[in-house]
Write a protein that holds these residues in place. Structure first.
Motif, mmCIF file in Angstrom:
data_model
loop_
_atom_site.group_PDB
_atom_site.id
_atom_site.type_symbol
_atom_site.label_atom_id
_atom_site.label_comp_id
_atom_site.label_asym_id
_atom_site.label_seq_id
_atom_site.Cartn_x
_atom_site.Cartn_y
_atom_site.Cartn_z
ATOM 1 N N GLY A 82 0.782 -1.224 0.000
ATOM 2 C CA GLY A 82 0.000 0.000 0.000
ATOM 3 C C GLY A 82 0.816 1.277 0.000
ATOM 4 N N MET A 83 2.095 1.194 0.195
ATOM 5 C CA MET A 83 2.912 2.411 0.223
ATOM 6 C C MET A 83 3.372 2.754 -1.185
ATOM 7 N N GLY A 84 3.839 4.000 -1.349
ATOM 8 C CA GLY A 84 4.329 4.412 -2.652
ATOM 9 C C GLY A 84 3.673 5.708 -3.077
ATOM 10 N N ILE A 85 3.662 5.957 -4.369
ATOM 11 C CA ILE A 85 3.108 7.201 -4.894
ATOM 12 C C ILE A 85 1.580 7.136 -4.807
ATOM 13 N N ILE A 86 0.992 8.192 -4.263
ATOM 14 C CA ILE A 86 -0.467 8.268 -4.191
ATOM 15 C C ILE A 86 -0.951 8.855 -5.508
ATOM 16 N N GLY A 87 -1.970 8.254 -6.064
ATOM 17 C CA GLY A 87 -2.374 8.549 -7.441
ATOM 18 C C GLY A 87 -2.846 9.964 -7.713
ATOM 19 N N GLN A 88 -3.283 10.161 -8.904
ATOM 20 C CA GLN A 88 -3.733 11.468 -9.373
ATOM 21 C C GLN A 88 -5.016 11.887 -8.687
ATOM 22 N N ASP A 89 -5.337 13.137 -8.769
ATOM 23 C CA ASP A 89 -6.570 13.723 -8.216
ATOM 24 C C ASP A 89 -6.595 13.551 -6.711
ATOM 25 N N GLY A 90 -7.709 13.886 -6.140
ATOM 26 C CA GLY A 90 -7.812 13.786 -4.698
ATOM 27 C C GLY A 90 -7.454 15.117 -4.059
ATOM 28 N N PHE A 91 -7.582 15.172 -2.747
ATOM 29 C CA PHE A 91 -7.431 16.429 -2.013
ATOM 30 C C PHE A 91 -6.613 16.175 -0.759
ATOM 31 N N LEU A 92 -5.568 16.970 -0.571
ATOM 32 C CA LEU A 92 -4.714 16.817 0.609
ATOM 33 C C LEU A 92 -4.960 17.968 1.558
ATOM 34 N N PHE A 93 -5.175 17.669 2.842
ATOM 35 C CA PHE A 93 -5.340 18.756 3.799
ATOM 36 C C PHE A 93 -4.754 18.341 5.142
ATOM 37 N N LYS A 94 -4.593 19.356 6.006
ATOM 38 C CA LYS A 94 -3.931 19.091 7.282
ATOM 39 C C LYS A 94 -4.919 19.155 8.427
ATOM 40 N N VAL A 95 -4.729 18.263 9.380
ATOM 41 C CA VAL A 95 -5.516 18.311 10.615
ATOM 42 C C VAL A 95 -4.548 18.150 11.772
ATOM 43 N N SER A 96 -5.088 18.242 12.976
ATOM 44 C CA SER A 96 -4.201 18.110 14.135
ATOM 45 C C SER A 96 -3.845 16.641 14.349
ATOM 46 N N LEU A 97 -2.732 16.427 15.041
ATOM 47 C CA LEU A 97 -2.255 15.053 15.255
ATOM 48 C C LEU A 97 -3.214 14.262 16.126
ATOM 49 N N GLY A 98 -3.880 14.964 17.045
ATOM 50 C CA GLY A 98 -4.833 14.261 17.915
ATOM 51 C C GLY A 98 -5.996 13.682 17.137
#
Lengths: 168, 153
Positions: A82-98
């Motif tokens: 499951g590791m490696g390059i994450i594919g095209q499209d999609g949305f990346l955002f940040k949240v708190s570690l908790g």
């Protein structure tokens, strides 16, 4: 602020290439290094197709306060799992570690409730980054908003919000 | 000279041993601490910096409602590893050929390959036996094995 820990799975952004090694931003104080051989089936001739700006899901091989952290996209038995390059499209955002800890708990209601809505894909990095991909942009954004907001909502409020969404 | 461990001819192991012994020998010129050997206390505190083992967290990559079937397979694998149910999953794997079929195949297989190594004399016995299974009444005379007949005087 995220502190790299050995064995943690994180989402990183490739910021540059320095010879045979990629520089990956993981949200810590230092950038992590990722060797091009640390992918499944990578050899000196068969290089992985990693560009600057790509998203990578990997784990830390080395992470202590004295050295630059090193990442790999391969597990101890040599498989990518499951590791490696994450594919095209999609949305990346940040949240708190908790919140990430909460979401990754074995019986997380938030994730179970969200999974009832519609098909989507989710990658959670221990460094506070979440990547979401659904079939439509609107669906993706709905999931993002719910995940961001559910940190401060009670279970009741969350169920109300989800009922609204699924009603639409 | 007392520096035996510096000799080239000796093995590295013997060199190391000699080196340690010679270090221990305390001569008047060397200063040494006249204290008993101090041992490190075994600490009962283990430092764990990651959250993963503390809360038994799931794998970070997930897919729902069949969006990405490979990741769904992975989810089952990974999460069952956490709960140590992997052994069960392996047993439940579907076989392409059922156990009964395998047993039947092996039965006939053994017979056909066994025939290869049978000598000519025994071949006739085999044939008779096979005929026997079919019809036992029709050929009673050929049942008897052909033995060596002593010539009568």
């Amino acid at each position: 602020q995220y502190v790299p820990v050995k064995g943690d799975h994180v989402i990183g952004i490739v910021t540059g290439k320095a010879g045979d090694v990629f520089k990956v931003d993981v949200g810590g104080s230092e950038q992590a290094s990722l060797s091009y051989l640390a992918f499944e089936g990578a050899t000196k001739r068969n290089r992985p197709n990693v560009q600057v700006g790509d998203l990578i899901y990997g784990q830390f091989l080395v992470a202590n306060k004295d050295m630059e952290p090193e990442m790999v996209c391969i597990n101890s038995s040599g498989r990518s799992s499951g590791m490696g390059i994450i594919g095209q499209d999609g949305f990346l955002f940040k949240v708190s570690l908790g919140l990430i800890r909460k979401l990754l708990a074995p019986k997380c209601e938030i994730i179970q409730e969200l999974s009832q809505l519609y098909p989507f894909e989710l990658v959670l990095g221990m460094n506070g980054r979440i990547w979401v991909k659904a079939k439509a942009v609107q669906q993706t954004l709905i999931i993002v908003n719910i995940l961001e907001a559910c940190e401060y909502m009670t279970a009741e409020q969350r169920k109300q919000a989800l009922a609204k969404v699924s009603g639409k | 000279l007392s520096l035996q461990f510096m000799q080239r001819g000796l093995d590295s192991q013997t060199k190391k041993q000699l080196e340690e012994e010679e270090k221990k020998i305390i001569s008047e010129e060397h200063w040494y601490l006249d204290l008993p050997d101090l041992r490190e206390k075994q600490s009962f505190i283990i430092e764990e910096r990651s959250f993963m083992p503390c809360e038994d967290l799931l794998y970070g990559r997930m897919s729902f409602k069949g969006f990405n079937p490979e990741i769904e397979k992975l989810m089952i694998q990974m999460n069952s590893r956490c709960k140590e149910d992997e052994i069960e999953v392996d047993d439940k794997m579907e076989a392409d050929v059922s156990d009964e079929e395998m047993a039947r195949r092996y039965e006939t297989l053994v017979g056909t390959i066994g025939k290869k190594f049978v000598r000519k004399r025994d071949q006739r016995v085999l044939q008779d036996e096979e005929d026997e299974d079919g019809d036992s009444n029709k050929r009673p005379s050929k049942k008897a094995k052909k033995k060596f007949l002593k010539p009568q005087d």
